[in-house]
Design a protein around this motif. Structure first.
Motif, PDB file in Angstrom:
ATOM      1  N   THR A 629       0.849  -1.184  -0.099  1.00  0.00           N
ATOM      2  CA  THR A 629       0.067   0.025   0.042  1.00  0.00           C
ATOM      3  C   THR A 629       0.340   1.385  -0.009  1.00  0.00           C
ATOM      4  OG1 THR A 629      -0.168   0.600   2.394  1.00  0.00           O
ATOM      5  CG2 THR A 629      -1.572  -1.315   1.407  1.00  0.00           C
ATOM      6  N   LEU A 630       2.055   0.994   0.202  1.00  0.00           N
ATOM      7  CA  LEU A 630       2.806   2.644   0.135  1.00  0.00           C
ATOM      8  C   LEU A 630       4.286   1.790  -0.575  1.00  0.00           C
ATOM      9  CD1 LEU A 630       3.148   4.799   1.890  1.00  0.00           C
ATOM     10  CD2 LEU A 630       5.129   3.781   3.477  1.00  0.00           C
ATOM     11  N   PRO A 631       4.117   2.607  -2.339  1.00  0.00           N
ATOM     12  CA  PRO A 631       5.130   2.792  -2.924  1.00  0.00           C
ATOM     13  C   PRO A 631       6.737   3.313  -2.402  1.00  0.00           C
ATOM     14  CG  PRO A 631       4.027   4.558  -3.682  1.00  0.00           C
ATOM     15  CD  PRO A 631       3.451   4.024  -2.514  1.00  0.00           C
ATOM     16  N   LEU A 632       7.872   2.830  -2.966  1.00  0.00           N
ATOM     17  CA  LEU A 632       9.332   2.873  -2.507  1.00  0.00           C
ATOM     18  C   LEU A 632       9.235   4.313  -1.937  1.00  0.00           C
ATOM     19  CD1 LEU A 632      12.700   2.461  -2.385  1.00  0.00           C
ATOM     20  CD2 LEU A 632      12.932   3.134  -4.728  1.00  0.00           C
ATOM     21  N   MET A 633       9.145   5.190  -3.070  1.00  0.00           N
ATOM     22  CA  MET A 633       9.208   6.988  -2.809  1.00  0.00           C
ATOM     23  C   MET A 633       8.946   7.630  -1.177  1.00  0.00           C
ATOM     24  SD  MET A 633      12.183   7.163  -5.205  1.00  0.00           S
ATOM     25  CE  MET A 633      11.333   8.949  -4.865  1.00  0.00           C
ATOM     26  N   LYS A 634       7.447   6.779  -1.059  1.00  0.00           N
ATOM     27  CA  LYS A 634       6.628   7.122  -0.409  1.00  0.00           C
ATOM     28  C   LYS A 634       7.313   6.576   1.146  1.00  0.00           C
ATOM     29  CE  LYS A 634       3.858  10.020  -1.940  1.00  0.00           C
ATOM     30  NZ  LYS A 634       3.628  11.121  -1.580  1.00  0.00           N
ATOM     31  N   VAL A 635       7.851   5.528   1.050  1.00  0.00           N
ATOM     32  CA  VAL A 635       8.539   5.078   2.477  1.00  0.00           C
ATOM     33  C   VAL A 635       9.530   5.845   3.266  1.00  0.00           C
ATOM     34  CG1 VAL A 635      10.118   2.551   3.179  1.00  0.00           C
ATOM     35  CG2 VAL A 635       8.301   2.281   1.483  1.00  0.00           C
ATOM     36  N   GLY A 684      18.715  14.302   4.971  1.00  0.00           N
ATOM     37  CA  GLY A 684      18.587  15.662   4.298  1.00  0.00           C
ATOM     38  C   GLY A 684      18.564  16.065   2.998  1.00  0.00           C
ATOM     39  N   GLY A 685      18.338  14.248   1.698  1.00  0.00           N
ATOM     40  CA  GLY A 685      18.249  13.970   1.252  1.00  0.00           C
ATOM     41  C   GLY A 685      16.984  13.298   0.626  1.00  0.00           C
ATOM     42  N   LEU A 686      15.838  12.854   1.907  1.00  0.00           N
ATOM     43  CA  LEU A 686      14.281  12.383   2.341  1.00  0.00           C
ATOM     44  C   LEU A 686      14.407  11.400   1.300  1.00  0.00           C
ATOM     45  CD1 LEU A 686      14.177  16.073   1.544  1.00  0.00           C
ATOM     46  CD2 LEU A 686      12.041  14.705   1.219  1.00  0.00           C
ATOM     47  N   GLU A 687      15.668  10.403   2.054  1.00  0.00           N
ATOM     48  CA  GLU A 687      15.726   8.559   1.410  1.00  0.00           C
ATOM     49  C   GLU A 687      16.359   7.911   2.590  1.00  0.00           C
ATOM     50  OE1 GLU A 687      18.662   9.669  -0.989  1.00  0.00           O
ATOM     51  OE2 GLU A 687      17.950  10.380  -2.879  1.00  0.00           O
ATOM     52  N   LEU A 688      15.983   8.392   3.842  1.00  0.00           N
ATOM     53  CA  LEU A 688      16.003   7.720   4.945  1.00  0.00           C
ATOM     54  C   LEU A 688      15.695   5.979   5.261  1.00  0.00           C
ATOM     55  CD1 LEU A 688      15.182   9.390   8.505  1.00  0.00           C
ATOM     56  CD2 LEU A 688      17.774   9.115   7.478  1.00  0.00           C
ATOM     57  N   GLY A 689      16.346   4.792   5.555  1.00  0.00           N
ATOM     58  CA  GLY A 689      15.718   3.769   5.721  1.00  0.00           C
ATOM     59  C   GLY A 689      15.186   3.057   7.131  1.00  0.00           C
ATOM     60  N   TYR A 690      14.855   2.084   7.186  1.00  0.00           N
ATOM     61  CA  TYR A 690      14.563   1.783   8.274  1.00  0.00           C
ATOM     62  C   TYR A 690      15.631   1.684   9.442  1.00  0.00           C
ATOM     63  CZ  TYR A 690      10.706   0.006   5.953  1.00  0.00           C
ATOM     64  OH  TYR A 690       9.734  -0.705   5.184  1.00  0.00           O
ATOM     65  N   GLY A 691      17.391   1.896   9.094  1.00  0.00           N
ATOM     66  CA  GLY A 691      18.281   1.419   9.735  1.00  0.00           C
ATOM     67  C   GLY A 691      19.272   2.815   9.666  1.00  0.00           C
ATOM     68  N   HIS A 868      23.256  27.523 -13.745  1.00  0.00           N
ATOM     69  CA  HIS A 868      22.288  27.025 -13.692  1.00  0.00           C
ATOM     70  C   HIS A 868      21.757  26.935 -11.996  1.00  0.00           C
ATOM     71  CE1 HIS A 868      21.621  25.986 -17.903  1.00  0.00           C
ATOM     72  NE2 HIS A 868      23.212  25.373 -17.599  1.00  0.00           N
ATOM     73  N   PRO A 869      21.507  27.587 -11.847  1.00  0.00           N
ATOM     74  CA  PRO A 869      20.650  27.884 -10.151  1.00  0.00           C
ATOM     75  C   PRO A 869      20.043  27.050  -9.444  1.00  0.00           C
ATOM     76  CG  PRO A 869      21.388  29.979 -11.092  1.00  0.00           C
ATOM     77  CD  PRO A 869      21.335  29.469 -12.008  1.00  0.00           C
ATOM     78  N   PRO A 870      19.093  26.795 -10.232  1.00  0.00           N
ATOM     79  CA  PRO A 870      17.835  25.661 -10.033  1.00  0.00           C
ATOM     80  C   PRO A 870      18.376  24.733  -9.339  1.00  0.00           C
ATOM     81  CG  PRO A 870      16.520  26.914 -11.890  1.00  0.00           C
ATOM     82  CD  PRO A 870      18.362  26.987 -11.703  1.00  0.00           C
ATOM     83  N   LEU A 871      19.203  24.232  -9.746  1.00  0.00           N
ATOM     84  CA  LEU A 871      20.235  23.041  -9.500  1.00  0.00           C
ATOM     85  C   LEU A 871      20.494  22.188  -8.110  1.00  0.00           C
ATOM     86  CD1 LEU A 871      22.464  22.269 -12.207  1.00  0.00           C
ATOM     87  CD2 LEU A 871      20.750  20.895 -11.898  1.00  0.00           C
ATOM     88  N   ALA A 872      20.235  24.389  -7.351  1.00  0.00           N
ATOM     89  CA  ALA A 872      20.558  23.964  -5.923  1.00  0.00           C
ATOM     90  C   ALA A 872      19.157  23.670  -5.318  1.00  0.00           C
ATOM     91  CB  ALA A 872      21.710  25.198  -5.202  1.00  0.00           C
ATOM     92  N   HIS A 873      18.648  23.488  -5.963  1.00  0.00           N
ATOM     93  CA  HIS A 873      17.167  24.470  -5.151  1.00  0.00           C
ATOM     94  C   HIS A 873      16.255  22.794  -3.810  1.00  0.00           C
ATOM     95  CE1 HIS A 873      13.331  25.575  -4.149  1.00  0.00           C
ATOM     96  NE2 HIS A 873      12.384  24.146  -4.591  1.00  0.00           N
ATOM     97  N   TYR A 874      16.503  21.583  -4.930  1.00  0.00           N
ATOM     98  CA  TYR A 874      16.943  20.550  -3.992  1.00  0.00           C
ATOM     99  C   TYR A 874      18.086  19.582  -3.344  1.00  0.00           C
ATOM    100  CZ  TYR A 874      12.145  20.944  -6.936  1.00  0.00           C
ATOM    101  OH  TYR A 874      10.754  21.658  -7.601  1.00  0.00           O
ATOM    102  N   THR A 875      17.161  19.237  -2.449  1.00  0.00           N
ATOM    103  CA  THR A 875      18.640  17.688  -1.786  1.00  0.00           C
ATOM    104  C   THR A 875      18.115  16.647  -2.283  1.00  0.00           C
ATOM    105  OG1 THR A 875      17.519  18.334   0.123  1.00  0.00           O
ATOM    106  CG2 THR A 875      18.896  19.703   0.108  1.00  0.00           C
ATOM    107  N   ASP A 876      17.330  16.147  -3.019  1.00  0.00           N
ATOM    108  CA  ASP A 876      17.033  14.714  -3.103  1.00  0.00           C
ATOM    109  C   ASP A 876      17.629  14.366  -4.528  1.00  0.00           C
ATOM    110  OD1 ASP A 876      13.796  14.300  -4.626  1.00  0.00           O
ATOM    111  OD2 ASP A 876      14.564  16.137  -3.586  1.00  0.00           O
TER     112      ASP A 876
END
Length: 942
Positions: A629-635, A684-691, A868-876
Motif C-alpha cells: 500500500t506504500l510505494p518506495l518513494m513514499k517509504v 537531508g536527501g529525504l531518503e532514510l531507510g529503516y536502520g 544553472h541556479p535551480p540545481l541548488a534548490h532540491y536536496t534529493d
C-alpha cells in the motif's frame, strides 16, 4: 408550612408571586423531600435566597469555611452531629433547587454534592481527632513522627461525582505503627484510629431526629467487613500486592484521598498505582472483566432489575464498566486514562480513538440523561434508590423534572438512551470465539498435539498441517514448550501460553511459509513469557493475530522489532492505522497530543513517548510497504517525516529543559530559538531507510556576549553547547524502548575535532575557506530539518551561495570527486570471501550502484549551479536529476534511466533490509541498470 411563622409565610407568598414562581413550584412539585425540609427548617430556603446561593454555585473552600464556622461553636459530639445535619440539609435544598431547575449542570451538581460530603468528613474528623488527643494523646510513629488518619474516598465520591442520596464508600488508613503520647493513657495507634474512625462514621451515618449526613459504607476496605476498620500503609500495600483481587483493582480506579493527612495519602496512592494500572497493556484483565460483565448480566436477570436505571440493562453501571475496561487495560500506558471522572475518561477514549466519536457521544448523552434521572428519583424522597417509580404522582414528578410532557414520552426517551448503552456494553470484552472462523475441533487437534511433546509425533502432525519444514518447526516448538523459562511460569501464565499456541499454529499453517513464520514468532513468545498479557491481547483480538502472522511471514525485520518491543503489538489491533500512515502534519499533531499528556518536567516519560511514537510509525511504514500500500518513494518520505517530527519535538523538549534551568536571553525575542538542526546525507536527501542513522549539524546565530537571565545564567556558547548535548542525549540514550536514533556528527566543521555547535558565522567562514570538496558534496544534500525559521532561511541562502557562487574549476572538481569515489570504493566495498559460487553486486558501493549516481549528481550540482541556479534548490537525488534534464544538462533518456536505476537499487535495498539481508544481490541481477549507470559515469566523469 405549619412550622412557619407569619413572616416566613409572607416570604413564601411573595416568592410564589415573583418571577421565581416556576422554580419554586418545580422544586416543591418534583420533590416531596424538598417540601418536607422546607417545613422542618422554614428559614433555610429564605436564608439561601437572600444570600444569593440559589442562583450561584458554591465551591469547596466556601463550604468548608461555612461549616467550620458553625462547628466551632459546638461543645460535644451530639451538638456536632446536629450541626452537620442542619448544614447538610440546608445545602441539599440549595443543590436540589438548582438541579431540578437546571440552574446547574449535572457536572456542577455532582461536584457540589461531593464537596459537601468532603467538608462534612473533614470537619467531623478534625473535631473527633482533637477530642481524642485530649484524652489519649497524639499518635506518633516509633520514630516520634506525628500521625494523622487518611480518609480515602472510593466510588462516586472518589470520582467527585456523588449523587443526591448516595452512600459514601470510604477506606481509613494511617501512615505508621506506634502509640499515642501526651494523654492520660497511651494506646496503640491502630486502636486510636479505629476508635476515631468509629466516631467519624457515627457523626455522619447515625439516624437522629435531624436525619443523617451521609450513609457510610466501609466494605471496600481490605478483607471487607471482616477486616480491621483502619490499617497502616504497610499493611494496605501488602494486602493489595499479595491478595488484591481484580474487582478491587476496578474499585481502586476512583480512589482519592479527601481528608486528614492528604499529603501522605497521595504518597500511598502513588505506591498503590502499579496495582491498579499495569505498566504494559494489560489484556490479562480481560477475562476478569468478562466475568464481571457476566455477573452484571446475571444479576440483572436474577434480581429483575429492568426498572433500575443504575443496575439494569443500559444503565449507569454499564457506562462506567465500558470506561473502566479501557482504564484497566490501557491506563498503565496512557496516563490520561487514569482520571477518576467518567466524563473525562469518555472524552479521552474519543481523543485516543479507542472508541468511535459517535459511540462516545451516545454514551455521554446517555450518562447525562441517566444521572439527571437518578437525581430526580432520589430528590423525590431523599432516598438512595435508582428504581423507576410505580406511583403515578412520583411518575408525573419524574417526567416533569426531566422536561417531558408525560410518563409515556419520558419512557420513550429513557428507552432510547438505554438501548444505545446496552448495545455498546454488549460489544465490550465480548468473547472472541463468538463469530470466529476457527472450528473448535481444529483447535482441539492442536491442543492434543501440545499434550504429547514427542518430536516425531509433533513433526508428523505439523507436516500434515502444511508446515514446509516439519522437522525444524517441531524442534523449535518442543524446545520452547520444554524450556526452563516455560517450566518456571506460574500456572496461570502457562495456561495462557497453551491456550494461545493452538491459535498461533492454526494461523501459521495458513501462511505462505508456515515454518519460517513460526520460527520468526517464537522469539516474540519467549520475550513475553513473563508478560503473558500480550498473548491474551492476541487471543482476544484474532485479527491482530492474523496481522502478526502475515507481517512475520513477509519480514524477519518486523518480527525482530516486535520481539524486541512487544508493546508494539498494540499497533496490530487497528488495521486501518496499521496499513496507513498519516502525512507530516498528522504525524506532528499526533506526537504533540502524546506529549501534551506528559508533564513538561518529566523527561523520562517524554523520552519513552518519543520512542514509542517512532517505533510505532516505522512499523506502520514497514507494514504498509510489505502489504503493497506504500510505494518506495513514499517509504523513504515517511521515514524521513517521522525523523523530522521527532527532531522538532526533541529540540522543543531540550530547549524547555535548558531555559527552565538557565532562563532566556535578555533583549532577545523569546519566540526565537536562534538554533537549527541541519540534516545531511539520507536525512537531508529525504531518503532514510529503516536502520538509517542521522547525520546532523547544529548551528546557532545568537549575537556574541549575551547571557541567559535565569537564576543560573550561562553565556550563549555554553547554553547552545548544552542544548546540543541534551538533544544528543535524548536521541541516543538507551531506555526500555531502546534509542531513538543513532547520531553522526562528523560532518560538522572540522569533524570530531570541531565544536559541537557552530555559530553561523564560523560555519560560513569554514565552508568558504577550509571545507574540502567532499564537504561541499555533502552540502548538496543538506537542509534544515528543525529549529528557528529565520536562521533556517539564512542557512538556505548560504547553502545556495556556497553551491552556486563558490568558484570551481570543473576539471579539478571532477578529479577530486572521482578520487574520493575511488577511495570510498577501495575502503567500503565489501571484499568477497573467495569461496562464493556466485559473485555479488553491492547495491550501494558496487560499480554502477547507488553511490555512483549520487556522486554524478553532486558533481553536476557543484559544477553547473553557477550557470544553472535551480540545481541548488532540491536536496534529493531524483528531483535534482529531473532538474538536470529540465535545464538541458542531461538528455531526457539519460535522466530517466538514472532515475529508474536509482529507484530500482533503493527498492531492492529496502526489500533486503526488511528481510534482514545485506545490501547485495546476485551479480546477474539489475544488469541493465548497472550498465547504464557505469556507461553514464564514463561519459560524465572520465
Amino acid at each position: 408550612m405549619e412550622r412557619c411563622d407569619d413572616n416566613q409565610r409572607h416570604w413564601y407568598r411573595e416568592l410564589s408571586q415573583s418571577d421565581q414562581r416556576p422554580q419554586l413550584l418545580k422544586a416543591l412539585g418534583c420533590s416531596q423531600a424538598f417540601t418536607d425540609y422546607c417545613c422542618r427548617i422554614p428559614d433555610a430556603l429564605k436564608q439561601l435566597h437572600e444570600a444569593g446561593l440559589l442562583s450561584a454555585p458554591l465551591d469547596y473552600p466556601a463550604l468548608l469555611d461555612e461549616l467550620q464556622g458553625e462547628a466551632s461553636a459546638v461543645a460535644d459530639a451530639d451538638a456536632l452531629a446536629a450541626c452537620l445535619r442542619r448544614f447538610r440539609n440546608r445545602h441539599w435544598l440549595r443543590i436540589v433547587w438548582r438541579d431540578l431547575n437546571r440552574l446547574a449542570t449535572t457536572a456542577q451538581t455532582v461536584a457540589e454534592l461531593s464537596d459537601l460530603a468532603v467538608a462534612c468528613i473533614e470537619v467531623a474528623l478534625d473535631f473527633h481527632y482533637q477530642a481524642m488527643t485530649e484524652e489519649w494523646g497524639e499518635p506518633r510513629s516509633k520514630d516520634g513522627e506525628p500521625q494523622r488518619m487518611v480518609v480515602i474516598a472510593m466510588g462516586k465520591l472518589g470520582a467527585n461525582e456523588l449523587n443526591l442520596s448516595s452512600d459514601i464508600d470510604l477506606i481509613f488508613a494511617y501512615p505508621e505503627a506506634g502509640s499515642t503520647e501526651g494523654g492520660r493513657r497511651s494506646v496503640d495507634n491502630q486502636e486510636f484510629f479505629i476508635r476515631l474512625g468509629q466516631r467519624v462514621i457515627k457523626a455522619l451515618d447515625a439516624l437522629t431526629p435531624d436525619g443523617f449526613v451521609f450513609r457510610v459504607d466501609m466494605r471496600l476496605r481490605p478483607y471487607g467487613q471482616s477486616g480491621p476498620l483502619v490499617v497502616n500503609f504497610d499493611a494496605l500495600e501488602e494486602y493489595y500486592q499479595d491478595q488484591g483481587r481484580d474487582w478491587e483493582r476496578y474499585a481502586m480506579i476512583k480512589a482519592r484521598c479527601i481528608a486528614g493527612d492528604v499529603a501522605s495519602g497521595e504518597q500511598l496512592m502513588a505506591v498503590l498505582q502499579p496495582f491498579v494500572f499495569r505498566r504494559y497493556l494489560d489484556f490479562s484483565a480481560v477475562e476478569a472483566l468478562r466475568d464481571m460483565k457476566g455477573m452484571i448480566q446475571r444479576e440483572v436477570q436474577r434480581r429483575n432489575l429492568e426498572d433500575n436505571i443504575k443496575l439494569g440493562p443500559g444503565g449507569i453501571r454499564e457506562i462506567e464498566f465500558i470506561a473502566q475496561c479501557f482504564q484497566l487495560i490501557r491506563g498503565g500506558q496512557e496516563a490520561s486514562l487514569q482520571a477518576r471522572s467518567l466524563v473525562t475518561v469518555l472524552n479521552e477514549l474519543r481523543e485516543l480513538e479507542y472508541l468511535p466519536t459517535n459511540a462516545v457521544k451516545e454514551l455521554e448523552q446517555a450518562n447525562g440523561f441517566l444521572r439527571d434521572v437518578e437525581h430526580a428519583i432520589q430528590a423525590w424522597r431523599d432516598q438512595q434508590t435508582q428504581q423507576l417509580p410505580t406511583d403515578q404522582a412520583a411518575r408525573d414528578a419524574l417526567a416533569w423534572a426531566m422536561g417531558c410532557p408525560d410518563w409515556q414520552a419520558f419512557s420513550v426517551e429513557l428507552a432510547r438512551h438505554r438501548d444505545k448503552v446496552a448495545k455498546h456494553f454488549a460489544n465490550i470484552v465480548a468473547d472472541p470465539d463468538e463469530g470466529s472462523d476457527v472450528e473448535p475441533n481444529t483447535l482441539a487437534h492442536w491442543h492434543t498435539l501440545l499434550d504429547e511433546l514427542d518430536h516425531d509425533h509433533v513433526r508428523q502432525q505439523l507436516e500434515e498441517a502444511g508446515f514446509d519444514d516439519g522437522d525444524e518447526a517441531a524442534r523449535m516448538l518442543v524446545a520452547l514448550l520444554s524450556s526452563a523459562a516455560v517450566q518456571r511460569m506460574q500456572s496461570s501464565g502457562r495456561e495462557r501460553l497453551y491456550d494461545f499456541m493452538p491459535l498461533l499454529l492454526e494461523a501459521a499453517s495458513e501462511a505462505e511459509h508456515p515454518t519460517q513464520t513460526l520460527l520468526r514468532i517464537i522469539p516474540l513468545i519467549e520475550s513475553v513469557l513473563r508478560r503473558t498479557a500480550y498473548l491474551v491481547l492476541l487471543m482476544e483480538n484474532r485479527q491482530a493475530l492474523g496481522h502478526l502472522v502475515r507481517l512475520c511471514d513477509a519480514s524477519p525485520w518486523i518480527a525482530r522489532q516486535l520481539a524486541a518491543q512487544p508493546v508494539l503489538l498494540d499497533e496490530l489491533l487497528d488495521a486501518s492505522s496499521l496499513y496507513s500512515v498519516p502525512d507530516k502534519d498528522g504525524l506532528r499533531s499526533e506526537l504533540r497530543q502524546r506529549l501534551l499528556r506528559i508533564a513538561e518536567d518529566d523527561l523520562e516519560a517524554q523520552m519513552e513517548a518519543l520512542r514509542y511514537f517512532r517505533l510505532a510509525h516505522v512499523l506502520r511504514v514497514a507494514a504498509s510497504e510489505v502489504s503493497g500500500t506504500l510505494p518506495l518513494m513514499k517509504v523513504s518520505d515517511y521515514l524521513t517525516y517521522i525523523a523530522e517530527v521527532v527532531l522538532e519535538s526533541v529540540l522543543d523538549i531540550a530547549w524547555h529543559n535548558l531555559t527552565d534551568k538557565h532562563g532566556h536571553f535578555a533583549g532577545i525575542d523569546e519566540a526565537r530559538k536562534h538554533f537549527v538542526i541541519v540534516g545531511y546525507g539520507k536525512l537531508g536527501g529525504l531518503e532514510l531507510g529503516y536502520g538509517s542513522d542521522l547525520d546532523l549539524v547544529f548551528i546557532h546565530d545568537l549575537p556574541a556576549g549575551l547571557a541567559t537571565d535565569g537564576d543560573r545564567p550561562v553565556d550563549g556558547t555554553v547554553f547552545f553547547t548544552r542544548l546540543g548535548q541534551r538533544i544528543i542525549h535524548i536521541l541516543t540514550t538507551q531506555t526500555r524502548l531502546g534509542a531513538l536514533y543513532e547520531v553522526d556528527m562528523r560532518l560538522r566543521p572540522s569533524g570530531n575535532a570541531g565544536l559541537l555547535v557552530s555559530s553561523f558565522n564560523a560555519y560560513r567562514d569554514y565552508q568558504r575557506g577550509q571545507a574540502w570538496t567532499w564537504e561541499h558534496q555533502a552540502l548538496v544534500r543538506a537542509r534544515v530539518v528543525a529549529g528557528d525559521e529565520l536562521l533556517a532561511e539564512k542557512f538556505t541562502h548560504l547553502r545556495r551561495e556556497l553551491i552556486c557562487e563558490q568558484p570551481r574549476d570543473a576539471a579539478t572538481l571532477k578529479e577530486e570527486v572521482v578520487a574520493m569515489r575511488n577511495k570510498m570504493r577501495d575502503h567500503l566495498l565489501p571484499k568477497g570471501s573467495g569461496g562464493e559460487k556466485v559473485a555479488q553486486f553491492d547495491l550501494k558501493q558496487g560499480l554502477g550502484g547507488i553511490v555512483d549516481i549520487e556522486f554524478m549528481v553532486q558533481y553536476a550540482v557543484l559544477a553547473w549551479s553557477n550557470q544553472h541556479p535551480p540545481l541548488a534548490h532540491y536536496t534529493d537525488n531524483i528531483r535534482i536529476l529531473e532538474t538536470l534534464q529540465q535545464q538541458d544538462l542531461l538528455p531526457e533518456a539519460d535522466a530517466l534511466a538514472l532515475i529508474d536505476a536509482y529507484k530500482a537499487f533503493r527498492s531492492q535495498s529496502h526489500r533486503l533490509s526488511l528481510q534482514e539481508q545485506k545490501g547485495r544481490v546476485a551479480d546477474s541481477e539489475l544488469r541493465d541498470e548497472r550498465d547504464t549507470v557505469a556507461s553514464l559515469w564514463e561519459r560524465l566523469m572520465a
